[in-house]
Design a protein around this motif. Structure first.
Motif, PDB file in Angstrom:
ATOM      1  N   LYS A   1      45.057  31.120   9.201  1.00  6.14           N
ATOM      2  CA  LYS A   1      44.235  32.433   9.595  1.00  6.14           C
ATOM      3  C   LYS A   1      43.704  31.406  10.241  1.00  6.14           C
ATOM      4  CE  LYS A   1      41.042  35.398   7.588  1.00  6.14           C
ATOM      5  NZ  LYS A   1      40.056  36.063   6.210  1.00  6.14           N
TER       6      LYS A   1
ATOM      7  N   VAL B   1      48.063  41.938  12.014  1.00  2.00           N
ATOM      8  CA  VAL B   1      46.692  41.604  11.632  1.00  2.00           C
ATOM      9  C   VAL B   1      46.011  42.574  12.736  1.00  2.00           C
ATOM     10  CG1 VAL B   1      44.956  38.790  13.024  1.00  2.00           C
ATOM     11  CG2 VAL B   1      47.390  38.638  12.259  1.00  2.00           C
TER      12      VAL B   1
ATOM     13  N   PHE C   1      44.345  40.528   7.078  1.00  2.00           N
ATOM     14  CA  PHE C   1      45.926  39.504   6.840  1.00  2.00           C
ATOM     15  C   PHE C   1      46.907  39.723   6.035  1.00  2.00           C
ATOM     16  CE2 PHE C   1      46.917  35.171   7.672  1.00  2.00           C
ATOM     17  CZ  PHE C   1      47.863  35.736   8.174  1.00  2.00           C
TER      18      PHE C   1
END
Length: 551
Positions: free
Chosen positions: A439, A460, A475
């Motif tokens: 991430k 995303v 996410f």
């Protein structure tokens, strides 16, 4: 045929080869400059799929350029007009003939058409600086890199020039060249070992002074592998630049051509490259009056401008362009018939290379247009990262947008096509990392004006209005939030794993957590398409921009 004449900030039309009214009285000297950039090995003919992917008109590339260059020189000779031919870098990476010959075939073509000088680009280092040194020795014209220094000696490398001075028509023209200072962030470490790329804004004022005051140059041209903003956004970017100037933050590492034109005095014209954004008319800075020209990429166009110089005052008083839309000519075969000698030599060289590499073999088929571009909707990028993920047995895959280099039209896909898409010969790696680390990588590609990275294995949603480092709204993987504490296999090229494309945190990634797949990125893509046979990708919403949404 018409010329576009621009003088003192306004435009009028003048018939081609008809003298400017009062030119004799003002004693005007005309100087022709033709310019290219980002040829990327495209000296062989091509199809203009950027105009019509289904019925693309043929483009003559190197042979048509040679024909046009010869025509301009022939016309200029009738009136003793000097002619310059410049290039702003990235000459060979991108095609089989360019890569297989490591640039030698392209330099041969440039020698034969008679280039005056070029600035090197970041991709000139793709086969290492020693190969670039060989190309510089091969060239019959100066290869310039005034900001390329040896880290051991702290001197500019001796195998590239910094500037060259031409004496033409009673004037002295100084031409200095630079590569983007961000090259170190885009090249493999071994390829630029002991090489430093110094900031252009720190060197350019001194070079201008040296050319004008120490060498008596009347005019200064700059060739730089540094580009202008995307043309439709030029006014917006200019206003942003002015605001940063008021705040005292305009001067910084990695300045673009617009910013350099605004902050450095004494430059008459910049011939830019790198961003592949063609400007039909030059950008002229309102303060310094420096003009910036930039052509389209991949050998599809050539720029041509004629500068008007008042002999009595030695002032550049205007310029003429030669095409209906401005300074750029797309090299359509129907408009600029290829030079037969050049066409024969280029075709034979291209055929020799492609036969040796077996590039005509069919790999598979696509039923849809595969277009590169934005991380949000580029189907070509989606196919590439899906191939990485599946063929490398990974959970996720990423690829920088600049690593996907070509579009594919519906129909058969050949090895030649895949080489155009993935020309870099990058190795495939799989990195074992936590969801949290992945991430963070994705957040890095969203910082500033970033718009992401090609991504496979999840979805995303992001909001660019949020602060840097906190722009990912959600996410997910298979409809569920990604477990940030779990470990995942993430496929990527060694280029990214080496910390390039802004992902500098990967430079410190533990080596024992990296699996070397043992295949090149292009081979992985080829295997994937062969296994699928026919591909029909769609936009599955894997990378979506939202506004004002909280997690």
């Amino acid at each position: 045929m018409k010329k576009q004449l621009t003088i003192l900030g306004f435009s009028v039309l003048a018939l081609f080869l008809v003298p400017l009214i009062g030119a004799e009285e003002r004693n005007i000297q005309r100087i022709d400059v033709m310019y290219t950039s980002d040829i990327h090995g495209h000296i062989g003919r091509s199809d203009a799929t950027f105009l019509n992917p289904n019925f693309p008109p043929p483009v003559g590339n190197g042979a048509s350029a040679a024909a046009y260059i010869a025509k301009v020189r022939e016309e200029a000779a009738k009136t003793d007009r000097p002619v310059f031919l410049f290039d702003s870098g990235d000459i060979f990476q991108g095609t089989p003939v360019g890569m297989h010959t490591m640039g030698a075939s392209v330099v041969d073509w440039m020698n034969n058409v008679g280039y005056s000088a070029m600035a090197v680009g970041n991709h000139e280092f793709d086969r290492g600086w020693k190969n670039l040194r060989n190309l510089s020795n091969q060239a019959n014209f100066p290869m310039l890199g005034a900001n390329v220094f040896n880290t051991d000696t702290q001197r500019k490398v001796d195998w590239l020039g910094d500037y060259v001075i031409f004496e033409r028509a009673g004037f002295k023209f100084g031409v200095v060249g630079y590569v983007t200072e961000t090259t170190a962030n885009m090249a493999f470490g071994d390829n630029v070992e002991n090489i430093e790329f110094k900031a252009v804004h720190e060197l350019l004022p001194g070079h201008v002074k040296e050319l004008r005051e120490d060498n008596g140059c009347d005019f200064v041209f700059v060739l730089m592998h540094i580009g202008l903003p995307w043309e439709p956004e030029k006014e917006k970017r200019y206003l942003e630049m002015i605001e940063r100037e008021k705040e005292g933050s305009i001067v910084r590492f990695g300045m673009n051509a617009m910013e350099l034109a605004h902050t450095v005095w004494g430059v008459d014209a910049i011939f830019a490259g790198h961003t592949h954004t063609g400007y039909l008319k030059p950008w002229q800075d309102p303060k310094t009056h420096t003009m910036v020209f930039e052509p389209y990429a991949n050998g599809s166009s050539i720029g041509h401008v004629t500068f008007l110089i008042d002999r009595d005052t030695k002032q550049m008083i205007g310029y003429e362009t030669h095409f209906g839309r401005g300074a750029l000519l797309t090299l359509f075969e129907e408009e600029i018939w290829p030079d037969e000698v050049f066409a024969k030599e280029i075709n034979e060289e291209v055929a020799r290379v492609e036969e040796a590499l077996g590039l005509g073999d069919t790999v598979g088929e696509t039923t849809v247009n595969l277009v590169r571009g934005s991380a949000e909707n580029a189907l070509m990028g989606f196919v590439v990262v899906d191939a990485y993920r599946e063929e490398c047995n990974a959970d996720f895959a990423i690829q920088n947008v600049g690593g996907v280099r070509a579009n594919l039209s519906p129909g058969k896909i050949t090895k030649r096509d895949l080489l155009a898409v993935s020309p870099f010969d990058n190795e495939m790696f799989v990195l074992e990392m936590t969801g949290h680390y992945l991430k963070e990588l994705l957040e890095t590609k969203l910082m500033g004006r970033g718009s992401g990275i090609y991504f496979s294995g999840g979805k995303v949603r992001f909001d660019l209005a949020r602060p840097n480092g906190d722009r990912i709204v959600s996410f997910t993987r298979d409809g569920e939030p990604v477990d940030l504490d779990a470990t995942y296999r993430v496929a990527m090229t060694n280029y990214l794993a080496d910390g390039n494309s802004g992902l500098i945190q990967l430079k410190e990634f533990p080596r024992d957590k990296i699996e070397v797949v043992g295949m090149l990125d292009r081979a992985v893509l080829e295997n994937y398409i062969q296994r699928k046979g026919v591909i029909s990708p769609t936009n599955d919403g894997r990378w979506v921009r939202v506004k004002g949404t909280s997690e």
